[in-house]
Design a protein around this motif. Structure first.
Motif, mmCIF file in Angstrom:
data_model
loop_
_atom_site.group_PDB
_atom_site.id
_atom_site.type_symbol
_atom_site.label_atom_id
_atom_site.label_comp_id
_atom_site.label_asym_id
_atom_site.label_seq_id
_atom_site.Cartn_x
_atom_site.Cartn_y
_atom_site.Cartn_z
ATOM 1 N N SER A 340 0.823 -1.204 0.000
ATOM 2 C CA SER A 340 0.000 0.000 0.000
ATOM 3 C C SER A 340 0.861 1.261 0.000
ATOM 4 O O SER A 340 0.591 2.221 -0.737
ATOM 5 C CB SER A 340 -0.925 -0.005 1.225
ATOM 6 N N ALA A 341 1.929 1.260 0.817
ATOM 7 C CA ALA A 341 2.831 2.418 0.858
ATOM 8 C C ALA A 341 3.549 2.595 -0.477
ATOM 9 O O ALA A 341 3.730 3.719 -0.960
ATOM 10 C CB ALA A 341 3.842 2.250 1.986
ATOM 11 N N GLY A 342 3.966 1.484 -1.086
ATOM 12 C CA GLY A 342 4.639 1.556 -2.383
ATOM 13 C C GLY A 342 3.746 2.162 -3.450
ATOM 14 O O GLY A 342 4.182 2.995 -4.254
ATOM 15 N N LEU A 343 2.475 1.752 -3.474
ATOM 16 C CA LEU A 343 1.522 2.312 -4.429
ATOM 17 C C LEU A 343 1.298 3.809 -4.181
ATOM 18 O O LEU A 343 1.136 4.588 -5.121
ATOM 19 C CB LEU A 343 0.198 1.556 -4.354
ATOM 20 N N THR A 344 1.311 4.196 -2.916
ATOM 21 C CA THR A 344 1.150 5.613 -2.578
ATOM 22 C C THR A 344 2.340 6.432 -3.068
ATOM 23 O O THR A 344 2.172 7.532 -3.634
ATOM 24 C CB THR A 344 0.983 5.791 -1.055
ATOM 25 N N VAL A 345 3.562 5.903 -2.875
ATOM 26 C CA VAL A 345 4.765 6.594 -3.372
ATOM 27 C C VAL A 345 4.731 6.680 -4.894
ATOM 28 O O VAL A 345 5.068 7.712 -5.492
ATOM 29 C CB VAL A 345 6.037 5.862 -2.893
ATOM 30 N N LEU A 346 4.312 5.584 -5.537
ATOM 31 C CA LEU A 346 4.187 5.576 -6.992
ATOM 32 C C LEU A 346 3.193 6.643 -7.457
ATOM 33 O O LEU A 346 3.449 7.382 -8.421
ATOM 34 C CB LEU A 346 3.742 4.194 -7.459
ATOM 35 N N ALA A 347 2.063 6.728 -6.765
ATOM 36 C CA ALA A 347 1.053 7.739 -7.113
ATOM 37 C C ALA A 347 1.613 9.147 -6.940
ATOM 38 O O ALA A 347 1.412 10.018 -7.802
ATOM 39 C CB ALA A 347 -0.192 7.545 -6.240
ATOM 40 N N PHE A 348 2.319 9.396 -5.824
ATOM 41 C CA PHE A 348 2.878 10.726 -5.582
ATOM 42 C C PHE A 348 3.887 11.098 -6.672
ATOM 43 O O PHE A 348 3.896 12.226 -7.182
ATOM 44 C CB PHE A 348 3.552 10.771 -4.209
ATOM 45 N N LEU A 479 -1.070 11.648 -14.838
ATOM 46 C CA LEU A 479 -2.192 11.910 -13.945
ATOM 47 C C LEU A 479 -3.069 10.673 -13.800
ATOM 48 O O LEU A 479 -3.446 10.282 -12.679
ATOM 49 C CB LEU A 479 -3.013 13.085 -14.483
ATOM 50 N N VAL A 480 -3.398 10.031 -14.920
ATOM 51 C CA VAL A 480 -4.208 8.812 -14.875
ATOM 52 C C VAL A 480 -3.464 7.701 -14.132
ATOM 53 O O VAL A 480 -4.050 6.962 -13.335
ATOM 54 C CB VAL A 480 -4.580 8.359 -16.306
ATOM 55 N N SER A 481 -2.150 7.602 -14.355
ATOM 56 C CA SER A 481 -1.335 6.609 -13.636
ATOM 57 C C SER A 481 -1.397 6.848 -12.133
ATOM 58 O O SER A 481 -1.544 5.905 -11.343
ATOM 59 C CB SER A 481 0.124 6.683 -14.097
ATOM 60 N N GLY A 482 -1.269 8.118 -11.736
ATOM 61 C CA GLY A 482 -1.313 8.448 -10.314
ATOM 62 C C GLY A 482 -2.648 8.127 -9.681
ATOM 63 O O GLY A 482 -2.706 7.585 -8.564
ATOM 64 N N ILE A 483 -3.734 8.436 -10.385
ATOM 65 C CA ILE A 483 -5.070 8.126 -9.858
ATOM 66 C C ILE A 483 -5.240 6.625 -9.702
ATOM 67 O O ILE A 483 -5.732 6.136 -8.669
ATOM 68 C CB ILE A 483 -6.152 8.716 -10.783
ATOM 69 N N ALA A 484 -4.830 5.862 -10.726
ATOM 70 C CA ALA A 484 -4.946 4.400 -10.664
ATOM 71 C C ALA A 484 -4.129 3.839 -9.501
ATOM 72 O O ALA A 484 -4.589 2.947 -8.769
ATOM 73 C CB ALA A 484 -4.484 3.788 -11.982
#
Length: 521
Positions: A340-348, A479-484
């Protein structure tokens, strides 16, 4: 006991490490080819006149065929000999690489990449499958790690090697570099590898293989062609409908099969399904970014191919740092919070990248690329480990093939979706009103084509418009990548199975912490 060990050492084939070296060279080539073409695409687009859609197919033809044939290729090796099929796969990859180096147009390159995908589908599963016949259990882990590391190492090396080749030779050299390494693999296979097979393995289901290839091919063709034809075009709608029907027939056929080639029942296991989806999502995002980024660095920023490869290293550096640091973090906190943290960093990182402007320097790009790579590494490693750990031991082979296939499908769809999103946004923003029809069409095909037209006409306004339009498309992709990624982070935190870390278990039950490992399990 010492005598037995000594006898075992004598019985081991002393050539096994040479054979391992050849397998590592073969896997390194497959790692190269997952990224080396990305840095070459802008050059190939300029010299071959390839549109954005054709560039997408150059990348996707390899991945679609790879994903479609990986499972049947593994079964062919089980039934007819893993060594024989591995050598055949390397030979096919050699032929595809040679054809690619000699290709004179975009269509020929796409066909050569598809042939290479056939070879890669044979090599990838069988390179690992032959290791148990070479190494005893005490050496096998080291051997598997070396082969897997070679495939991973090829990813960051691909842009560097490809960039250097393009700066010194013609674009076909990115295919020609494969030939000596593949030749080493073939020679080693002939002289060093023992033959193994499993005649009791399931037969290759030709119908299921055809349904997989046709279904995925129809879907990806529709996504790639939609920006130019329109989503309401009868051909696009027909292809999407055909894809849905073919893939539905595949699922129904595999569910009724006594010994399915694609063991979909495994996805009923919640932990396997969710971790596989997490790993697939980041492959989806990474493949899309790897398609978009070289065009930005070369066409918009004006870097040559080698400089582009070097400037992509922060993403790979973040990935490698995360991959090395994942194990202790997962041991302490468990995989769910890490994913979950990794996905959050990826989104940021993706959200930060979506703020890129034409005037930003490379330092800003390096910052968000590092965050994207870091987030990717902290997702894919624990997600794949948890997914493979959830497989029943008696279905490890088919399960591993299923997980790998789903990840490859994610890569192919990522290139198609993000490439099409980029193409649509770029075409909408590009100003070609002052250009004759032929020049306008060439400029609309890709940002590389626009710069070629602008240089020929001396039209600085067109070059500026192309850069602005491309940045708009790239920022939309990010932007779409970050939202996903952010939505996936929330879903991972809520839905992934909870597995307590070793520290948490010790705090709850100190006696268990002091117990031997086999008792705790």
């Amino acid at each position: 006991m010492a005598t037995v060990t000594h006898d075992n050492e004598e019985r081991r084939d002393p050539r096994r490490w040479w054979a391992l070296g050849a397998l590592i060279a073969s896997m390194l080539v497959l790692g190269f080819d997952s990224t080396i073409l990305n840095v070459a695409l802008p050059t190939m687009a300029r010299e071959l006149g390839a549109s954005t859609g054709q560039q997408q197919w150059m990348a996707d033809a390899y991945v679609v065929v790879f994903a479609s044939l990986m499972l049947p290729a593994g079964l062919l090796g089980d039934r007819f000999g893993r060594r024989r099929m591995l050598i055949a796969g390397l030979a096919v990859f050699f032929a595809g690489s040679l054809a690619g180096s000699l290709a004179g147009d975009a269509t020929s390159v796409i066909a050569a990449r598809a042939v290479m995908g056939v070879g890669a589908a044979l090599v990838m599963p069988l390179a690992l499958a032959v290791l148990p016949s070479l190494f005893a259990p005490d050496e096998r882990t080291k051997a598997v790690g070396a082969v897997s590391a070679a495939s991973a190492l090829g990813m960051p090396l691909g842009p560097i090697v490809g960039g250097w080749l393009l700066d010194h030779f013609w674009w076909g050299s990115v295919f020609l570099i494969n030939l000596p390494m593949v030749a080493i693999g073939v020679t080693a296979g002939v002289f060093l590898l023992p033959e193994t097979c499993d005649p009791s393995s399931p037969k290759v289901d030709a119908v299921s293989t055809a349904l997989t290839a046709a279904g995925l091919g129809s879907l990806i063709y529709a996504i790639i062609e939609a920006p130019s034809r329109g989503w309401g075009d009868p051909l696009i709608l027909g292809l999407l409908a055909a894809s849905g029907i073919l893939l539905t027939l595949l699922v129904l056929r595999e569910r009724r099969s006594v010994r399915p080639m694609l063991d979909l029942a495994l996805l009923a296991r919640r932990d396997l399904l969710l971790n596989t989806l997490a790993a697939t999502l980041v492959m989806f995002v990474l493949s899309g970014l790897m398609f978009v980024l070289p065009q930005y660095l070369q066409a918009v920023r004006g870097h040559d191919a080698f400089a582009t490869g070097v400037r992509m290293l922060p993403m790979m550096g973040g990935l490698l740092i995360a991959a090395r640091g994942t194990a202790p973090v997962v041991a302490r906190f468990g995989p769910r919070p890490v994913i979950s943290a990794g996905l959050t960093v990826l989104a940021f990182g993706a959200f930060l990248g979506s703020r890129t402007s034409v005037h930003d320097g490379y330092g800003f790009t390096a910052l968000w690329l590092s965050l994207v790579g870091l987030g990717f590494g902290f997702v894919v490693v624990p997600a794949m480990d948890a997914a493979l750990g959830a497989l029943p031991t008696d279905r490890a082979g088919s399960g591993t093939g299923l997980v790998s296939t789903v990840r490859q499908v994610g890569s192919a769809i990522g290139i198609a979706v993000f490439g099409s999103l980029l193409a649509g946004a770029y075409t909408d923003r590009l100003d070609t009103s002052a250009l004759p029809h032929g020049a306008a069409r060439a400029a609309s095909d890709s940002v590389v084509g626009a710069h070629v037209v602008a240089d020929r006409l001396g039209d600085r306004a067109l070059a500026a418009s192309a850069n602005t339009a491309f940045l708009h498309g790239m920022n939309l992709v990010l932007l779409v990548s970050g939202i996903a990624a952010l939505v996936s982070a929330l879903l991972a935190a809520a839905l992934l199975p909870r597995r307590e870390s070793a520290r948490t278990r010790a705090e709850k039950n100190p006696a268990m912490a002091r117990a031997p490992e086999d008792v705790r399990q």
